[in-house]
Design a protein around this motif. Structure first.
Motif: not given
Length: 245
Positions: A180-189
């Motif tokens: 749930x890091x913001x970078x993972x969320x930004x990348x995957x979404x």
């Protein structure tokens, strides 16, 4: 989708033990029962997210034909967009596959769990997608001047919902939940959004197809993640209170 308050999200049942590979067939069967009977569990708080989704779907349905007629119908451009959507979806699915491999060979429980849950959620989405396509039989945008009719008798008209969009958002929901890091969320979404956009630019789907497909995929991915995930030392999330899934 990522900023919805917890009490506006669909409910997952009480947390269960992690799914092992051999348990997946039974888990998927139970998921299907839960998914297809979800309308009977809709409660008043579910309207917090159902109303906006229904409103957005109504808007896109009313503008689908005009939108697709305005977009380029250049065979080269459309083919490039379709190829891009295929490559992007393959890249997205490769993420949990790679994590599963890491989990197996390096003993990383978290990575392995991500791979297994992604597989379960993808199977759930694939079943829902194919059954829905058979029921609605929507014409593709390049057929009949983008009329977008439903219940077509013509073969190959399976525009609604978008399989690519549903699968991409399914993986995105599980991956973003597990990491749930913001970078993972930004990348995957961002990756999932790009898949959806390319399907429209490729004249393979109407905006409604990718909207509904993406929403259904995210809900399924979120449901599977919440049902089985290990807490990995993190503070447990507040229990969800609604019941659509």
């Amino acid at each position: 989708m990522t900023d919805a308050p917890a009490d506006a999200l669909p409910e997952a049942p009480a947390q269960q033990p992690p799914v092992r590979e051999k348990d997946l067939p039974v888990a998927i069967l139970k998921d299907q029962i839960r998914i297809w009977t979800s309308p009977v569990r809709i409660r008043l708080p579910d309207l917090i997210w159902l109303f906006p989704l229904a409103a957005a779907t109504g808007v896109t349905l009313s503008t689908d034909t005009d939108t697709m007629r305005e977009l380029p119908r250049d065979p080269g451009f459309n083919k490039d967009s379709v190829n891009a959507s295929n490559a992007l979806l393959t890249s997205q699915i490769a993420i949990p596959v790679t994590l599963y491999g890491i989990g197996v060979f390096k003993g990383d429980i978290h990575a392995r769990e991500t791979g297994i849950l992604s597989g379960e959620a993808l199977a759930d989405s694939a079943v829902l997608d194919q059954v829905t396509k058979i029921i609605f039989r929507r014409e593709r945008p390049l057929y009949n001047n983008a009329a977008g009719g439903f219940f077509s008798s013509q073969p190959g008209n399976k525009s609604f919902p978008s399989s690519h969009s549903m699968l991409a958002w399914t993986v995105a929901a599980v991956t973003a939940g597990e990491y749930p890091s913001k970078w993972v969320q930004l990348g995957t979404y961002s990756l999932a959004s790009s898949v959806s956009l390319m399907r429209v630019l490729g004249q393979e789907h109407f905006p409604t197809d990718v909207l509904v497909g993406g929403a259904a995929g995210w809900l399924i991915g979120h449901y599977v993640f919440e049902k089985h995930r290990i807490r990995h030392g993190k503070t447990p999330l507040r229990p969800l209170t609604t019941g659509a899934y």
